[in-house]
Design a protein around this motif. Structure first.
Motif, PDB file in Angstrom:
ATOM      1  N   VAL A 134     -11.904  44.060  10.408  1.00 62.22           N
ATOM      2  CA  VAL A 134     -12.056  43.493   9.068  1.00 62.22           C
ATOM      3  C   VAL A 134     -11.136  44.199   8.083  1.00 62.22           C
ATOM      4  O   VAL A 134     -10.495  43.571   7.224  1.00 62.22           O
ATOM      5  N   LYS A 135     -11.060  45.513   8.203  1.00 64.61           N
ATOM      6  CA  LYS A 135     -10.233  46.307   7.297  1.00 64.61           C
ATOM      7  C   LYS A 135      -8.759  45.964   7.431  1.00 64.61           C
ATOM      8  O   LYS A 135      -8.015  45.938   6.434  1.00 64.61           O
ATOM      9  N   GLU A 136      -8.312  45.690   8.656  1.00 58.71           N
ATOM     10  CA  GLU A 136      -6.890  45.497   8.925  1.00 58.71           C
ATOM     11  C   GLU A 136      -6.453  44.034   8.962  1.00 58.71           C
ATOM     12  O   GLU A 136      -5.252  43.747   9.060  1.00 58.71           O
ATOM     13  N   ALA A 137      -7.402  43.106   8.873  1.00 61.80           N
ATOM     14  CA  ALA A 137      -7.058  41.681   8.999  1.00 61.80           C
ATOM     15  C   ALA A 137      -6.155  41.227   7.848  1.00 61.80           C
ATOM     16  O   ALA A 137      -6.510  41.391   6.681  1.00 61.80           O
ATOM     17  N   PRO A 138      -4.994  40.635   8.151  1.00 63.84           N
ATOM     18  CA  PRO A 138      -4.150  40.091   7.084  1.00 63.84           C
ATOM     19  C   PRO A 138      -4.812  38.926   6.357  1.00 63.84           C
ATOM     20  O   PRO A 138      -4.541  38.680   5.184  1.00 63.84           O
ATOM     21  N   ALA A 139      -5.679  38.195   7.077  1.00 64.72           N
ATOM     22  CA  ALA A 139      -6.389  37.060   6.486  1.00 64.72           C
ATOM     23  C   ALA A 139      -7.751  36.931   7.159  1.00 64.72           C
ATOM     24  O   ALA A 139      -7.887  37.182   8.353  1.00 64.72           O
ATOM     25  N   PHE A 140      -8.752  36.552   6.373  1.00 67.99           N
ATOM     26  CA  PHE A 140     -10.107  36.340   6.896  1.00 67.99           C
ATOM     27  C   PHE A 140     -10.562  34.988   6.352  1.00 67.99           C
ATOM     28  O   PHE A 140     -10.947  34.850   5.211  1.00 67.99           O
ATOM     29  N   GLN A 141     -10.467  33.986   7.226  1.00 67.90           N
ATOM     30  CA  GLN A 141     -10.746  32.605   6.831  1.00 67.90           C
ATOM     31  C   GLN A 141     -12.239  32.314   6.892  1.00 67.90           C
ATOM     32  O   GLN A 141     -12.865  32.491   7.938  1.00 67.90           O
ATOM     33  N   LEU A 142     -12.811  31.887   5.783  1.00 69.85           N
ATOM     34  CA  LEU A 142     -14.219  31.511   5.756  1.00 69.85           C
ATOM     35  C   LEU A 142     -14.432  30.287   6.636  1.00 69.85           C
ATOM     36  O   LEU A 142     -13.613  29.366   6.662  1.00 69.85           O
ATOM     37  N   SER A 143     -15.524  30.288   7.382  1.00 70.63           N
ATOM     38  CA  SER A 143     -15.839  29.162   8.267  1.00 70.63           C
ATOM     39  C   SER A 143     -15.703  27.838   7.514  1.00 70.63           C
ATOM     40  O   SER A 143     -16.134  27.713   6.371  1.00 70.63           O
ATOM     41  N   TRP A 144     -15.116  26.860   8.181  1.00 67.85           N
ATOM     42  CA  TRP A 144     -14.857  25.588   7.520  1.00 67.85           C
ATOM     43  C   TRP A 144     -16.127  24.968   6.950  1.00 67.85           C
ATOM     44  O   TRP A 144     -16.107  24.380   5.863  1.00 67.85           O
ATOM     45  N   ASP A 145     -17.240  25.084   7.674  1.00 70.54           N
ATOM     46  CA  ASP A 145     -18.469  24.443   7.207  1.00 70.54           C
ATOM     47  C   ASP A 145     -19.081  25.173   6.028  1.00 70.54           C
ATOM     48  O   ASP A 145     -20.022  24.661   5.400  1.00 70.54           O
ATOM     49  N   GLN A 146     -18.590  26.377   5.706  1.00 64.07           N
ATOM     50  CA  GLN A 146     -19.023  27.075   4.506  1.00 64.07           C
ATOM     51  C   GLN A 146     -18.007  26.918   3.378  1.00 64.07           C
ATOM     52  O   GLN A 146     -18.371  26.940   2.199  1.00 64.07           O
ATOM     53  N   ALA A 147     -16.735  26.777   3.741  1.00 58.11           N
ATOM     54  CA  ALA A 147     -15.695  26.617   2.730  1.00 58.11           C
ATOM     55  C   ALA A 147     -15.745  25.220   2.103  1.00 58.11           C
ATOM     56  O   ALA A 147     -15.536  25.059   0.900  1.00 58.11           O
ATOM     57  N   TYR A 148     -16.024  24.207   2.933  1.00 54.52           N
ATOM     58  CA  TYR A 148     -16.174  22.844   2.414  1.00 54.52           C
ATOM     59  C   TYR A 148     -17.537  22.683   1.755  1.00 54.52           C
ATOM     60  O   TYR A 148     -18.487  23.404   2.082  1.00 54.52           O
ATOM     61  N   PRO A 149     -17.667  21.743   0.820  1.00 54.49           N
ATOM     62  CA  PRO A 149     -18.992  21.489   0.238  1.00 54.49           C
ATOM     63  C   PRO A 149     -19.962  20.971   1.296  1.00 54.49           C
ATOM     64  O   PRO A 149     -19.550  20.391   2.312  1.00 54.49           O
ATOM     65  N   GLN A 150     -21.233  21.177   1.046  1.00 53.75           N
ATOM     66  CA  GLN A 150     -22.267  20.784   2.000  1.00 53.75           C
ATOM     67  C   GLN A 150     -22.205  19.298   2.346  1.00 53.75           C
ATOM     68  O   GLN A 150     -22.523  18.893   3.467  1.00 53.75           O
ATOM     69  N   SER A 151     -21.757  18.487   1.407  1.00 52.89           N
ATOM     70  CA  SER A 151     -21.696  17.037   1.638  1.00 52.89           C
ATOM     71  C   SER A 151     -20.706  16.663   2.726  1.00 52.89           C
ATOM     72  O   SER A 151     -20.724  15.536   3.230  1.00 52.89           O
ATOM     73  N   ALA A 152     -19.830  17.595   3.105  1.00 54.34           N
ATOM     74  CA  ALA A 152     -18.846  17.303   4.153  1.00 54.34           C
ATOM     75  C   ALA A 152     -19.354  17.619   5.548  1.00 54.34           C
ATOM     76  O   ALA A 152     -18.734  17.217   6.540  1.00 54.34           O
ATOM     77  N   ALA A 153     -20.482  18.321   5.638  1.00 50.93           N
ATOM     78  CA  ALA A 153     -20.895  18.905   6.916  1.00 50.93           C
ATOM     79  C   ALA A 153     -21.123  17.874   8.024  1.00 50.93           C
ATOM     80  O   ALA A 153     -20.614  18.033   9.140  1.00 50.93           O
ATOM     81  N   THR A 154     -21.890  16.849   7.752  1.00 50.08           N
ATOM     82  CA  THR A 154     -22.256  15.902   8.806  1.00 50.08           C
ATOM     83  C   THR A 154     -21.025  15.224   9.397  1.00 50.08           C
ATOM     84  O   THR A 154     -20.855  15.157  10.623  1.00 50.08           O
ATOM     85  N   ALA A 155     -20.128  14.734   8.528  1.00 52.97           N
ATOM     86  CA  ALA A 155     -18.929  14.048   9.009  1.00 52.97           C
ATOM     87  C   ALA A 155     -18.008  15.019   9.744  1.00 52.97           C
ATOM     88  O   ALA A 155     -17.384  14.665  10.756  1.00 52.97           O
ATOM     89  N   MET A 156     -17.915  16.253   9.262  1.00 52.27           N
ATOM     90  CA  MET A 156     -17.079  17.251   9.921  1.00 52.27           C
ATOM     91  C   MET A 156     -17.589  17.540  11.324  1.00 52.27           C
ATOM     92  O   MET A 156     -16.828  17.505  12.294  1.00 52.27           O
TER      93      MET A 156
END
Length: 433
Positions: free
Chosen positions: A384-406
């Protein structure tokens, strides 16, 4: 431990039924309904609850206003939260993933801004790593205090199974394909997958999109750039997924297996699978359900690189942290503020480390030797300390309304019932705000 911890979305239950669920699962006091004079803290029900119970007991020893801990089983958490937070049974404090998971509640005016708490006790912000704390800042306002720990997704393995097949944790995509072939030849499912929950399938997309297109590809898509999903890098990532599925990496019944009912963790622990791609909470899950396996044979590594890809192998995907947010209508804001202070205490950090979680407090590094597995804790911490990027899970980054279709698009592409073009169209249609 999404632990989520992660979650799957299931059918939303009615307010009355949910109140009954909470009255049956509450475990912190004599009360059984919100609004009874206590602080109700709603959490994701899983192996990490032992720490939450301990902290509640600690708080209740000295507080006049008591905390009641209510749990919802992990597989049902997110769907039921959508109902209860708008009902008379709404908790005072609730578990979430920050980011898109709380923005709809902020927009609806349901959450209490925490900046006044922080003004009274700057430690509620200063004692956490800034990059993590800011994951629950919405429109410049703080709405969450980190709890539990950071949760990068790792490639877990059964060391005994790998040794028998002559396989090492893969460093490259070609290594992974070779491992799949060797494990199949040895009569085991190469990779356990809880496809019935659907969110474990998402992890394969997240990492392959990162490794091939770099973190910028998903950022563009999340910002509403629909062309990102149709880009050559996106299509290359989809091709790699199809390559792995067609190689038989996940067996044939992965859509009938779940992580949330111990299905996929058991496949790994009992030697019927060689790998599982899962959030770091898999360690506490295995420690709780299969302690001997966790102690002796549970291995872990970073997701492999992909030749020609733009993403660094040190990049991570997953959940930056879990958070406690406060419902605006709480009748005990000062008591809630005192409870939240426990989230940066040495006692909290040690308790989380003891079950394999990695808190993101500024005092964590000095306490890593107290972890259930100091080696695992330090491995995570360094990643975690050394990661150049830490991408938030798509289902958390998108609004909740996107979850079912995703989830539907991910599952259908994975199992072959949706082709590449249809998947791209489905992702382009997701709401981004």
């Amino acid at each position: 431990m999404k632990q989520r911890a992660r979650f799957s979305r299931t059918a939303v239950v009615g307010g009355a039924a949910l109140a009954l669920v909470l009255s049956l699962t509450g475990c912190g006091g004599d009360s059984d309904a919100a609004g009874d004079g206590a602080i109700h803290v709603l959490v994701y029900g899983d192996a990490a609850n032992k720490v939450e119970k301990e902290l509640v007991a600690t708080f209740n020893e000295t507080s006049e206003v008591k905390v009641v801990l209510d749990t919802i089983p992990g597989a049902d958490y997110q769907a039921k939260l959508q109902t209860i937070i708008r009902s008379k049974q709404a908790p005072d404090v609730f578990f979430n993933w920050g980011g898109g998971s709380i923005k709809p509640f902020v927009d609806a005016g349901l959450l209490l801004p925490l900046d006044p708490f922080i003004a009274d006790d700057p430690g509620l912000k200063a004692n956490f790593l800034p990059s993590v704390f800011n994951s629950a800042v919405v429109d410049g306002v703080s709405y969450g205090i980190p709890m539990r720990g950071t949760q990068p997704v790792l490639l877990f393995n059964n060391g005994k199974v790998l040794d028998k097949a002559g396989v090492e944790p893969p460093e490259t995509w070609d290594d992974l394909l070779a491992a799949v072939k060797a494990l199949k030849a040895d009569g085991v499912t190469p990779i356990a997958l809880g496809g019935g929950d659907r969110w474990p399938t998402l992890m394969w997309f997240e990492y392959l999109y990162d490794r091939i297109g770099g973190p910028e590809l998903f950022r563009k898509a999340l910002d509403g750039d629909k062309d990102a999903w149709a880009s050559p890098d996106s299509r290359k990532a989809l091709g790699k997924i199809r390559e792995l599925v067609d190689a038989g990496a996940f067996g044939t019944n992965y859509d009938s297996v779940k992580f949330t009912d111990q299905g996929s963790p058991t496949l790994l622990a009992t030697g019927r699978a060689g790998f599982e791609l899962m959030g770091s909470w898999a360690y506490s899950t295995q420690q709780d359900a299969h302690p001997e396996f966790a102690k002796n044979d549970l291995g872990y590594s970073a997701f492999p690189s992909v030749e020609g890809g733009k993403g660094d192998r040190a990049n991570l995907v997953g959940n930056t942290n879990n958070f406690y947010s406060v419902v605006k209508k709480t009748k005990h804001p000062q008591a809630v503020a005192e409870f939240l202070k426990l989230m940066y205490s040495d006692r909290f950090v040690k308790a989380q480390l003891s079950i394999g979680n990695l808190p993101t407090t500024t005092n964590t590094e000095g306490l890593l030797d107290t972890a259930a597995s100091p080696e695992f804790a330090k491995f995570q911490y360094d990643m975690v300390k050394e990661a150049p990027a830490f991408q938030l899970s798509w289902d958390q980054a998108y609004p909740q309304s996107a979850a079912t279709a995703m989830y539907q698009a991910l599952q259908q592409f994975f199992n072959g019932s949706m082709d590449e073009d249809a998947f791209i169209e489905a992702m382009q249609a997701l709401p981004t705000s």
